[in-house]
Design an enzyme around this catalytic site. Sequence first.
Site, PDB file in Angstrom:
ATOM      1  N   CYS A  94       0.804  -1.228   0.000  1.00  0.00           N
ATOM      2  CA  CYS A  94       0.000   0.000   0.000  1.00  0.00           C
ATOM      3  C   CYS A  94       0.836   1.276   0.000  1.00  0.00           C
ATOM      4  CB  CYS A  94      -0.968  -0.008   1.179  1.00  0.00           C
ATOM      5  SG  CYS A  94      -0.191  -0.184   2.794  1.00  0.00           S
ATOM      6  N   HIS A  95       2.141   1.165   0.139  1.00  0.00           N
ATOM      7  CA  HIS A  95       3.004   2.366   0.227  1.00  0.00           C
ATOM      8  C   HIS A  95       4.266   2.129  -0.577  1.00  0.00           C
ATOM      9  CE1 HIS A  95       5.683   5.386   2.131  1.00  0.00           C
ATOM     10  NE2 HIS A  95       4.572   6.051   2.343  1.00  0.00           N
ATOM     11  N   PHE A  96       4.290   2.281  -1.782  1.00  0.00           N
ATOM     12  CA  PHE A  96       3.275   2.708  -2.737  1.00  0.00           C
ATOM     13  C   PHE A  96       3.109   1.602  -3.764  1.00  0.00           C
ATOM     14  CE2 PHE A  96       5.233   6.577  -1.155  1.00  0.00           C
ATOM     15  CZ  PHE A  96       4.141   7.338  -0.825  1.00  0.00           C
ATOM     16  N   ILE A 141       7.855   1.064  -0.558  1.00  0.00           N
ATOM     17  CA  ILE A 141       8.800   1.662   0.384  1.00  0.00           C
ATOM     18  C   ILE A 141       8.173   1.600   1.774  1.00  0.00           C
ATOM     19  CG2 ILE A 141      10.005   3.791   1.044  1.00  0.00           C
ATOM     20  CD1 ILE A 141       9.548   4.721  -1.893  1.00  0.00           C
TER      21      ILE A 141
END
Length: 171
Positions: free
Chosen positions: A70-72, A77
């Site tokens: 979810c990041h990203f 990361i």
Amino acid sequence: MATRQSSYNYEEILSCGRGELFGPGNAQLPLPPMLMVHRITEISETGGAFDKGFIRAEYDVSPDDWYFPCHFQGNPIMPGCLGLDGMWQLTGFFLGWLGEEGRGMALSTGEVKFKGMVRPNTKLLQYGIDFKRVMRGRLVLGTADGWLKADGETIYQASDLRVGLSKEKAA
């Protein structure tokens, strides 16, 4: 309270997350997935950069860690705030380890520098927390400088990490 040790394994760290290590109502680490520490490799009331105590700890990074998808999306990361939170977690742990009472809370940091990133191919994060002072008053306040290494390279630095322990009851 448990006997003070100079290192802690994952199961012992989880016991801190359950409120068992330092006793009810005292310093407590978060539980997974917010727990950012797998081992405390060394902890001491003396030594460190300011000769006021230190912690060294580790976190094993997995490409399956919850934050990567979810990041990203397409550019995974670890959020930098999670590494910073790991530093606060360890600062609070140190206060509980000293035998200080109260519930922990991150209060502030002076300056944070991010010089690199934690990616899915990173294997090991290492934390260093060096204490500047512990003040005992209405609340117990620990102040420290910290760093985070990814596979041996320093990527985060934080000055004046502040964590307090308060004896106020939980809501």
